[in-house]
Design an enzyme around this catalytic site. Structure first.
Site, PDB file in Angstrom:
ATOM      1  N   ASP A  24      11.007 -49.408  42.657  1.00  0.00           N
ATOM      2  CA  ASP A  24      12.117 -48.609  42.432  1.00  0.00           C
ATOM      3  C   ASP A  24      13.278 -48.828  43.644  1.00  0.00           C
ATOM      4  O   ASP A  24      13.781 -47.629  44.002  1.00  0.00           O
ATOM      5  CB  ASP A  24      11.864 -47.375  42.290  1.00  0.00           C
ATOM      6  CG  ASP A  24      10.928 -47.063  41.056  1.00  0.00           C
ATOM      7  OD1 ASP A  24      10.717 -48.081  40.337  1.00  0.00           O
ATOM      8  OD2 ASP A  24      10.284 -46.179  41.025  1.00  0.00           O
ATOM      9  N   GLU A 194      14.971 -47.121  31.257  1.00  0.00           N
ATOM     10  CA  GLU A 194      15.029 -46.382  32.468  1.00  0.00           C
ATOM     11  C   GLU A 194      15.861 -47.094  33.665  1.00  0.00           C
ATOM     12  O   GLU A 194      16.376 -48.218  33.371  1.00  0.00           O
ATOM     13  CB  GLU A 194      13.739 -45.954  32.748  1.00  0.00           C
ATOM     14  CG  GLU A 194      12.904 -47.281  33.451  1.00  0.00           C
ATOM     15  CD  GLU A 194      11.470 -46.728  33.659  1.00  0.00           C
ATOM     16  OE1 GLU A 194      10.800 -45.859  33.256  1.00  0.00           O
ATOM     17  OE2 GLU A 194      10.692 -47.823  34.074  1.00  0.00           O
TER      18      GLU A 194
END
Length: 316
Positions: A24, A194
């Site tokens: 991420d 997401e």
């Protein structure tokens, strides 16, 4: 560590960029350096800190250990995820997801910490989450904070297949109503899972997100183009996905601009070939190009990474 390294850092950055399992990644440019802030990829109960990495040229990276950690977030107990960084009001803001809440009775959600340096230490600014409820079906994780050309900050966030946007107060420590009085606007595009990200280029808003499952080979990145930060965000297509000759599970990205006029880099995580564990994720970088019509070209994942790109002294 079993992943395949790239070429010598004297030639190119190599992919992955640095040792360790990190996911991420949020890229930023602060104080004439490139920065990457990733999630520490481990079991949820072990995700109680974040490291950062900085570079002057995208090739040689310096580690800054534990720029934020549990000791400075009283309500964190697990799953410190997906930071988003902003420099404003003469300080640095680190937004984060924490605790992986499953319902509105649990403590957790999106928090914000501040520091005087991009290397931290970042300390919780509120003593509680900024967003702590599941609204429009969006789990409060994976926030990205975007500054529009008029100076207004918006946050895009959400897991579980739903994405909301909110309007930030000038101090970036609270959210305020939109002009129509609403607080949360759902802006979920087709196939969204997401990891939202917003980029503005030549007056167009490029809204990007991750599709598929984060622990699966089909994790990928898609995008849309809009004339407004509010959308609508009509899906154009994928720009990053697995390459069975390089890696699988490529997703949850960010984009940074290099020193050149139209020089862009995508920073993302991927799962090295032969790795099957969900948390075996490594942070990588590759060039990202636009075509003559303003569409993003599919990204080619490499082991080489990128060539040196020193920042100009006047670039921020």
């Amino acid at each position: 560590m079993k992943y395949q390294a790239g070429l010598s850092p004297k030639e190119t950055s190599g992919n992955p960029l640095f040792e360790g399992w990190y996911a991420d990644p949020e890229g930023a440019v602060f104080e004439n350096r490139y920065w990457i802030y990733p999630t520490y990829s481990a079991r949820y109960e072990e995700q109680l800190f974040m490291d950062a990495f900085s570079s002057t040229d995208l090739v040689h990276w310096e580690k800054h250990p534990r720029v934020i950690e549990k000791e400075n977030i009283s309500w964190l107990w697990r799953a410190l995820w997906a930071p988003a960084l902003i420099h404003a009001n003469d300080k640095y803001y680190l937004f984060f997801g924490a605790n992986d809440i499953q319902n509105n009775n649990e403590v957790g959600g999106i928090g914000v910490a501040t520091a005087d340096s991009p290397a931290g230490p970042f300390k919780d600014a509120l003593g509680k989450p900024l967003i702590d409820k599941i609204v429009h079906g969006a789990q409060p994780i994976d926030q990205f904070v975007f500054k529009d050309d008029d100076g207004q900050y918006y946050m895009y966030y959400g897991g579980w297949g739903h994405c909301n946007m909110v309007k930030m107060a000038p101090d970036l420590l609270s959210i305020v109503p939109f002009d129509d009085g609403t607080i949360y606007k759902e802006v979920t595009p087709e196939n969204y899972t997401e990891g939202p990200f917003m980029l503005k280029r030549n007056g167009k808003y490029y809204f990007m997100w991750s599709e598929g499952g984060w622990g699966l080979p089909n994790y990928s990145v898609a995008y849309s183009i809009s004339d407004s930060p509010f959308g609508p965000f009509k899906r154009v297509g994928k720009i990053l996905q697995q390459d069975l000759s390089v890696a699988t599970g490529a997703g949850h990205h960010s984009v940074i601009k290099g020193a050149g006029e139209d020089e862009w880099y995508i920073i993302y995580h991927r799962r090295p070939l032969g790795e099957t564990a969900a948390n075996s994720r490594a942070t990588c970088i590759d060039r990202m190009y636009f075509d003559e019509n303003g569409y993003i070209k599919p990204v080619k994942m490499t082991f080489e990474g990128v060539s040196p790109s020193p920042l100009l002294n006047t670039y921020e």
